[in-house]
Design a protein around this motif. Structure first.
Motif, PDB file in Angstrom:
ATOM      1  N   GLY A 195      34.732  34.489  27.405  1.00  0.00           N
ATOM      2  CA  GLY A 195      34.470  34.181  26.003  1.00  0.00           C
ATOM      3  C   GLY A 195      35.003  32.834  25.547  1.00  0.00           C
TER       4      GLY A 195
ATOM      5  N   PHE B 135      33.438  47.503  39.255  1.00  0.00           N
ATOM      6  CA  PHE B 135      34.526  46.585  38.894  1.00  0.00           C
ATOM      7  C   PHE B 135      34.180  45.816  37.624  1.00  0.00           C
ATOM      8  CE2 PHE B 135      34.754  47.060  43.523  1.00  0.00           C
ATOM      9  CZ  PHE B 135      36.074  47.437  43.691  1.00  0.00           C
ATOM     10  N   MET B 136      32.940  45.376  37.532  1.00  0.00           N
ATOM     11  CA  MET B 136      32.513  44.599  36.369  1.00  0.00           C
ATOM     12  C   MET B 136      32.553  45.452  35.107  1.00  0.00           C
ATOM     13  SD  MET B 136      29.375  42.540  38.113  1.00  0.00           S
ATOM     14  CE  MET B 136      29.016  41.444  36.738  1.00  0.00           C
TER      15      MET B 136
ATOM     16  N   LEU C  89      38.075  42.504  38.429  1.00  0.00           N
ATOM     17  CA  LEU C  89      37.416  41.498  39.250  1.00  0.00           C
ATOM     18  C   LEU C  89      36.718  42.163  40.427  1.00  0.00           C
ATOM     19  CD1 LEU C  89      40.019  38.585  39.455  1.00  0.00           C
ATOM     20  CD2 LEU C  89      38.066  38.846  37.907  1.00  0.00           C
ATOM     21  N   VAL C  90      35.612  41.600  40.801  1.00  0.00           N
ATOM     22  CA  VAL C  90      34.885  42.038  41.987  1.00  0.00           C
ATOM     23  C   VAL C  90      35.695  41.560  43.201  1.00  0.00           C
ATOM     24  CG1 VAL C  90      32.712  41.710  43.232  1.00  0.00           C
ATOM     25  CG2 VAL C  90      32.708  41.934  40.727  1.00  0.00           C
TER      26      VAL C  90
ATOM     27  N   VAL D  71      32.458  38.247  46.352  1.00  0.00           N
ATOM     28  CA  VAL D  71      32.174  37.048  45.545  1.00  0.00           C
ATOM     29  C   VAL D  71      32.143  35.788  46.404  1.00  0.00           C
ATOM     30  CG1 VAL D  71      32.832  35.773  43.490  1.00  0.00           C
ATOM     31  CG2 VAL D  71      33.462  38.153  43.705  1.00  0.00           C
TER      32      VAL D  71
ATOM     33  N   PHE E 169      34.158  30.806  38.993  1.00  0.00           N
ATOM     34  CA  PHE E 169      34.697  30.783  40.357  1.00  0.00           C
ATOM     35  C   PHE E 169      35.432  29.473  40.551  1.00  0.00           C
ATOM     36  CE2 PHE E 169      35.028  30.170  44.826  1.00  0.00           C
ATOM     37  CZ  PHE E 169      35.129  31.433  45.374  1.00  0.00           C
TER      38      PHE E 169
ATOM     39  N   ARG F  76      38.358  32.564  40.578  1.00  0.00           N
ATOM     40  CA  ARG F  76      38.982  33.372  39.531  1.00  0.00           C
ATOM     41  C   ARG F  76      40.309  33.925  39.997  1.00  0.00           C
ATOM     42  NH1 ARG F  76      34.516  34.899  36.272  1.00  0.00           N
ATOM     43  NH2 ARG F  76      35.078  36.173  34.482  1.00  0.00           N
TER      44      ARG F  76
ATOM     45  N   GLN G 128      40.716  32.938  45.910  1.00  0.00           N
ATOM     46  CA  GLN G 128      39.380  32.331  45.914  1.00  0.00           C
ATOM     47  C   GLN G 128      39.478  30.807  45.967  1.00  0.00           C
ATOM     48  OE1 GLN G 128      37.017  33.854  42.648  1.00  0.00           O
ATOM     49  NE2 GLN G 128      37.241  35.982  43.313  1.00  0.00           N
TER      50      GLN G 128
ATOM     51  N   ARG H  55      26.093  42.431  26.530  1.00  0.00           N
ATOM     52  CA  ARG H  55      26.463  42.756  27.905  1.00  0.00           C
ATOM     53  C   ARG H  55      27.280  44.039  27.950  1.00  0.00           C
ATOM     54  NH1 ARG H  55      29.050  37.423  30.374  1.00  0.00           N
ATOM     55  NH2 ARG H  55      30.612  38.945  30.974  1.00  0.00           N
TER      56      ARG H  55
ATOM     57  N   ASP I 134      29.798  44.722  29.598  1.00  0.00           N
ATOM     58  CA  ASP I 134      31.245  44.498  29.619  1.00  0.00           C
ATOM     59  C   ASP I 134      31.738  43.719  28.401  1.00  0.00           C
ATOM     60  OD1 ASP I 134      30.073  42.117  30.407  1.00  0.00           O
ATOM     61  OD2 ASP I 134      31.430  41.777  32.093  1.00  0.00           O
TER      62      ASP I 134
HETATM   63  P1  ADP Z   1      33.309  36.111  31.564  1.00  0.00           P
HETATM   64  O1  ADP Z   1      33.935  34.902  32.151  1.00  0.00           O
HETATM   65  O2  ADP Z   1      32.689  35.861  30.261  1.00  0.00           O
HETATM   66  O3  ADP Z   1      34.174  37.313  31.612  1.00  0.00           O
HETATM   67  P2  ADP Z   1      31.400  36.221  33.773  1.00  0.00           P
HETATM   68  O4  ADP Z   1      29.967  36.313  33.485  1.00  0.00           O
HETATM   69  O5  ADP Z   1      31.933  34.968  34.361  1.00  0.00           O
HETATM   70  O6  ADP Z   1      32.097  36.572  32.430  1.00  0.00           O
HETATM   71  O7  ADP Z   1      31.860  37.445  34.733  1.00  0.00           O
HETATM   72  C1  ADP Z   1      31.563  38.784  34.430  1.00  0.00           C
HETATM   73  C2  ADP Z   1      32.271  39.703  35.415  1.00  0.00           C
HETATM   74  O8  ADP Z   1      31.807  39.428  36.735  1.00  0.00           O
HETATM   75  C3  ADP Z   1      33.773  39.552  35.489  1.00  0.00           C
HETATM   76  O9  ADP Z   1      34.445  40.288  34.493  1.00  0.00           O
HETATM   77  C4  ADP Z   1      34.062  40.041  36.906  1.00  0.00           C
HETATM   78  O10 ADP Z   1      34.063  41.447  36.970  1.00  0.00           O
HETATM   79  C5  ADP Z   1      32.868  39.548  37.683  1.00  0.00           C
HETATM   80  N1  ADP Z   1      33.115  38.216  38.285  1.00  0.00           N
HETATM   81  C6  ADP Z   1      32.499  37.047  37.971  1.00  0.00           C
HETATM   82  N2  ADP Z   1      32.971  36.036  38.729  1.00  0.00           N
HETATM   83  C7  ADP Z   1      33.904  36.584  39.538  1.00  0.00           C
HETATM   84  C8  ADP Z   1      34.777  36.064  40.541  1.00  0.00           C
HETATM   85  N3  ADP Z   1      34.784  34.760  40.865  1.00  0.00           N
HETATM   86  N4  ADP Z   1      35.617  36.926  41.168  1.00  0.00           N
HETATM   87  C9  ADP Z   1      35.635  38.231  40.861  1.00  0.00           C
HETATM   88  N5  ADP Z   1      34.863  38.789  39.923  1.00  0.00           N
HETATM   89  C10 ADP Z   1      34.001  37.982  39.264  1.00  0.00           C
END
Ligand code: ADP
Ligand code: ZN
Length: 210
Positions: free
Chosen positions: A10, A52-53, A58-59, A64, A86, A88, A92, A156, A158
């Protein structure tokens, strides 16, 4: 030119990555968008990522990192790219270094937590192309419809208030340590996110060009 856009969920980093894509003509690579696409298409990575999302976590890195590696190997990323979402985690970031990817600058978009919480409820995303909108700050031209494609614009999964708080916590625990990681490498530029998207864009471009 290889850039990383860092910031809390956000913070507007995705929106600014889209702006920078238009100006510098290098692809914005959003792992969040790619993961949502994978979930929608029911791919193996998508099936692994979804829970996870939805939970605001985090995934797993191996999922990822694999997706990211394939993406930046494509032709259009040869002249440079903007990474949005990325790395995150420090793991990574280390994986990126091991791949031999040279990062020129890391743009850290800072927004206070209270502002983030207020913003996220208004956020919307195109369910087809992933373009991002905000009911107040970046409304669509036609109610419920994407400006860029025939897709529908939705909240979304989430972005629900309870998940937003978990995602912020995840950010502070796992992602914020990257600020000092890249600071110590002399790559970090911090931009304070403004109320108006265009004002943040101006500061972001200045940080990139500096
Ligand atoms: P925001 O930054 O607005 O939370 P994103 O669209 O970047 O949303 O990511 C949504 C979701 O996707 C994250 O909350 C996470 O679960 C997953 N995600 C995205 N990028 C990564 C990453 N690099 N590593 C792990 N999880 C990720
Ligand atoms: Zn769209």
């Amino acid at each position: 030119m290889n850039l990383i856009f860092l910031g809390a969920p956000g913070s507007g980093k995705g929106t600014q990555a889209e702006q920078a894509n238009a100006k510098y003509n290098i692809p914005a690579v959003s792992t969040g968008n790619m993961l949502r696409e994978a979930v929608k298409n029911g791919t193996e990575a998508g099936l692994k990522a979804k829970s996870f999302m939805d939970a605001g976590g985090l995934v797993p890195d191996e999922v990822v990192i694999g997706i990211l590696k394939d993406r930046i190997a494509l032709d259009d990323a040869k002249k440079g790219f903007i990474l949005d979402g990325f790395p995150r985690t420090v793991e990574q970031a280390e994986a990126l270094e091991r791949m031999g990817v040279n990062i020129d600058k890391v743009i850290n978009i800072h927004v206070d937590d209270e502002k983030i919480i207020a913003r996220m409820s208004g956020r919307r995303v195109c369910s087809d192309c992933g373009a991002s909108y905000h009911i107040e700050y970046k409304p669509v031209k036609t109610e419920g419809k994407c400006d860029l494609c025939p897709g529908a614009v939705v909240l979304r999964d989430d972005d629900k208030p309870e998940t937003v708080l978990t995602r912020l916590k995840t950010y502070h625990e796992k992602t914020a340590p990257l600020i000092s990681f890249y600071e110590s490498r002399g790559k970090l530029k911090t931009v304070v996110g403004q109320q108006e998207i265009a004002d943040t864009t101006k500061l972001t471009f200045e940080a990139i060009d500096a």
